[in-house]
Scaffold this active site. Structure first.
Site, PDB file in Angstrom:
ATOM      1  CB  SER A 160      12.392 -26.325  12.093  1.00  0.00           C
ATOM      2  OG  SER A 160      12.942 -25.046  11.962  1.00  0.00           O
ATOM      3  CB  CYS A 202      12.918 -23.599  18.934  1.00  0.00           C
ATOM      4  SG  CYS A 202      13.386 -23.016  17.282  1.00  0.00           S
ATOM      5  CB  CYS A 233       9.226 -24.799  15.506  1.00  0.00           C
ATOM      6  SG  CYS A 233      10.408 -23.809  14.569  1.00  0.00           S
TER       7      CYS A 233
HETATM    8  P1  CND Z   1       5.894 -19.540  10.417  1.00  0.00           P
HETATM    9  O1  CND Z   1       5.461 -20.405   9.304  1.00  0.00           O
HETATM   10  O2  CND Z   1       5.071 -19.439  11.646  1.00  0.00           O
HETATM   11  O3  CND Z   1       6.146 -18.051   9.879  1.00  0.00           O
HETATM   12  C1  CND Z   1       6.577 -17.753   8.578  1.00  0.00           C
HETATM   13  C2  CND Z   1       5.838 -16.517   8.090  1.00  0.00           C
HETATM   14  O4  CND Z   1       6.328 -16.208   6.789  1.00  0.00           O
HETATM   15  C3  CND Z   1       4.317 -16.690   7.959  1.00  0.00           C
HETATM   16  O5  CND Z   1       3.678 -15.655   8.667  1.00  0.00           O
HETATM   17  C4  CND Z   1       4.065 -16.608   6.461  1.00  0.00           C
HETATM   18  O6  CND Z   1       2.827 -15.975   6.143  1.00  0.00           O
HETATM   19  C5  CND Z   1       5.237 -15.766   5.992  1.00  0.00           C
HETATM   20  N1  CND Z   1       5.566 -15.954   4.573  1.00  0.00           N
HETATM   21  C6  CND Z   1       5.528 -17.100   3.844  1.00  0.00           C
HETATM   22  N2  CND Z   1       5.918 -16.857   2.579  1.00  0.00           N
HETATM   23  C7  CND Z   1       6.207 -15.546   2.511  1.00  0.00           C
HETATM   24  C8  CND Z   1       6.667 -14.688   1.450  1.00  0.00           C
HETATM   25  N3  CND Z   1       6.912 -15.176   0.230  1.00  0.00           N
HETATM   26  N4  CND Z   1       6.867 -13.384   1.733  1.00  0.00           N
HETATM   27  C9  CND Z   1       6.612 -12.881   2.966  1.00  0.00           C
HETATM   28  N5  CND Z   1       6.176 -13.646   4.008  1.00  0.00           N
HETATM   29  C10 CND Z   1       5.978 -14.955   3.767  1.00  0.00           C
HETATM   30  O7  CND Z   1       7.375 -20.061  10.785  1.00  0.00           O
HETATM   31  P2  CND Z   1       8.273 -19.897  12.110  1.00  0.00           P
HETATM   32  O8  CND Z   1       8.182 -18.501  12.609  1.00  0.00           O
HETATM   33  O9  CND Z   1       7.999 -21.049  13.024  1.00  0.00           O
HETATM   34  O10 CND Z   1       9.711 -20.183  11.472  1.00  0.00           O
HETATM   35  C11 CND Z   1      10.247 -19.283  10.512  1.00  0.00           C
HETATM   36  C12 CND Z   1      11.489 -19.863   9.870  1.00  0.00           C
HETATM   37  O11 CND Z   1      12.513 -19.984  10.865  1.00  0.00           O
HETATM   38  C13 CND Z   1      11.304 -21.270   9.299  1.00  0.00           C
HETATM   39  O12 CND Z   1      12.034 -21.399   8.095  1.00  0.00           O
HETATM   40  C14 CND Z   1      11.895 -22.151  10.368  1.00  0.00           C
HETATM   41  O13 CND Z   1      12.309 -23.394   9.836  1.00  0.00           O
HETATM   42  C15 CND Z   1      13.055 -21.283  10.771  1.00  0.00           C
HETATM   43  C16 CND Z   1      13.716 -21.667  12.085  1.00  0.00           C
HETATM   44  C17 CND Z   1      15.063 -21.367  12.201  1.00  0.00           C
HETATM   45  C18 CND Z   1      15.723 -21.711  13.362  1.00  0.00           C
HETATM   46  C19 CND Z   1      17.150 -21.358  13.542  1.00  0.00           C
HETATM   47  O14 CND Z   1      17.758 -21.803  14.528  1.00  0.00           O
HETATM   48  N6  CND Z   1      17.759 -20.537  12.662  1.00  0.00           N
HETATM   49  C20 CND Z   1      15.027 -22.333  14.384  1.00  0.00           C
HETATM   50  N7  CND Z   1      13.704 -22.625  14.238  1.00  0.00           N
HETATM   51  C21 CND Z   1      13.050 -22.271  13.113  1.00  0.00           C
HETATM   52 ZN    ZN Z   2      12.456 -24.182  15.595  1.00  0.00          ZN
END
Ligand code: CND
Ligand code: ZN
Ligand code: ZN
Length: 374
Positions: free
Chosen positions: A49, A174, A47
């Site tokens: 994170s 997650c 992930c």
């Molecule tokens: P992942 O990196 O796979 O996806 C993020 C997406 O955002 C990618 O497709 C990028 O191309 C896109 N992106 C990056 N910059 C930009 C921008 N400026 N504008 C538009 N799009 C953009 O990440 P993920 O899906 O594994 O995780 C996403 C977030 O969720 C990340 O911050 C992670 O730490 C968080 C998260 C939160 C929780 C929670 O409990 N709230 C749990 N796990 C992960």
């Molecule tokens: Zn996560």
């Protein structure tokens, strides 16, 4: 020969320094103490994170064994453990559910006060079960799944259906639950509504699945990587846009597309500028914006309260608002009953030893979820 009660020597991916690859090391995993469970890992997802810790955006003590989205089999249990037994299939819970704290007793909240999001780096008793080269190694959010064996508190593990395919349902630990719950439980997306989802990674695609399941009529996917669009449409996005294709700020583009603003917006990237854009693109009177992405440590936004005064709602949640120990077995049962799909989220399966390759794919924008198998 039973390993119960003994130290297990096994392989784990240790992060010794920020911005460096993981080292596959031999580690010693101590037996579980009272109210703890030792798990043999079967599959773990990667992930963003976890990567946030590697790049320092989430600040954790080092060395550390990361990983928080996994499934495995109970190897042994400590004294007093009643909810799982050796041989049970389980999912570790990075948001625990102690059942006793104020939050666990609250009907809506899920962020149990025994959580380790603040990165203490140990189990509940303040100590580690991992040793490498004679040094203690930190735990990550009470899970540390990038190891052949891990030890978790009993409040951080859920027993699941014995028939569940662990190399898929690990995503319920997650990415899937966080995204899906953010739509159905946190935002409470309504039938016929318009939604915007910023970030089309594993978590963002799961938000889209939740919006679709809740009956949203329009789901606008937003990402700067166009390669993410086909998958987003496959899981339910009705249109996808790239902010780099417009001269105007993307919130204005979305406001114009949606008669003044969407009903529900989600930030699923972890950046301050996109949190602001997501807030602004939801309707000023009836819109709800949900923060799902983890923002960089110690960074803040300045927001004009008038944005909320007119009726907007701004909220966020960890793990999709689900009370983990209660909800994970039910989500696995729903998956087994075909109520949602996990296959679209899985782009690659690699042996655990290739963990660095899995992270490179994520950083290069070439994977949704890579599953590491043990
Ligand atoms: P992942 O990196 O796979 O996806 C993020 C997406 O955002 C990618 O497709 C990028 O191309 C896109 N992106 C990056 N910059 C930009 C921008 N400026 N504008 C538009 N799009 C953009 O990440 P993920 O899906 O594994 O995780 C996403 C977030 O969720 C990340 O911050 C992670 O730490 C968080 C998260 C939160 C929780 C929670 O409990 N709230 C749990 N796990 C992960
Ligand atoms: Zn996560
Ligand atoms: Zn609790």
């Amino acid at each position: 020969m039973s390993t119960a009660g003994k130290v297990i020597k096994c392989k784990a991916a240790v992060l010794w320094e920020r911005n460096k690859p993981f080292s596959i090391e031999e580690v010693e995993v101590a037996p579980p103490k009272a109210h703890e469970v030792r798990i043999k890992m079967v599959a773990t997802g990667i992930c963003r994170s976890d990567d946030h810790v590697v790049n320092g955006s989430i600040v954790s003590p080092l060395p550390i064994i990361l990983g928080h989205e996994a499934a495995g089999i109970v190897e042994s249990i400590g004294e007093g453990v009643t909810t799982v037994k050796p041989g049970d299939k389980v999912i570790p819970l990075f948001t625990p559910q102690c059942g006793k704290c104020r939050i666990c007793k609250h009907p809506e909240s899920n962020f149990c006060m025994k959580n380790d999001l603040a990165q203490r780096g140990t189990l509940s008793d303040g100590t580690s079960r991992f040793t490498c080269k004679g040094k203690p190694v930190h735990h990550f959010m009470g899970t540390s799944t990038f190891s052949q064996y891990t030890v978790v508190d009993e409040i951080s593990v859920a027993k699941i259906d014995a028939a569940a395919p662990l190399e898929k349902v690990c995503l319920i630990g997650c990415g899937f639950s966080t995204g899906y719950g953010s739509a159905v439980k946190v935002a409470k997306v309504t039938p016929g509504s318009t939604c915007a989802v910023f970030g089309l990674g594993g978590v963002g695609l799961s938000v889209i699945m939740g919006c679709k399941a809740a009956g949203a009529a329009r789901i606008i996917g937003v990402d700067i990587n166009k390669d993410k669009f086909p998958k987003a449409k496959e899981v339910g996005a009705t249109e996808c846009i790239n902010p780099q294709d417009y001269k105007k700020p993307i919130y204005e583009v979305i406001q114009e597309m949606s008669d003044g603003g969407v009903d529900f917006s989600f930030e699923v990237i972890g950046r301050l500028d996109t949190v602001t854009a997501a807030l602004l693109c939801c309707h000023g009177s009836c819109g709800t914006s949900v923060v799902v992405g983890v923002p960089p440590d110690s960074q803040s936004l300045t927001v004009n309260p008038a944005l909320l005064l007119t009726g907007r709602t701004w909220k966020g949640a960890i793990f999709g608002g689900f009370k983990s120990k209660d909800s994970v077995p039910k989500l696995v049962a729903d998956f087994m009953a075909n109520k949602f799909q996990l296959d679209p989220l899985i782009t690659k399966v690699l042996p655990f030893e290739k963990i660095n390759e899995g992270f490179d794919l994520l950083r290069a924008g070439k994977s949704i979820r890579t599953i590491l198998t043990f």
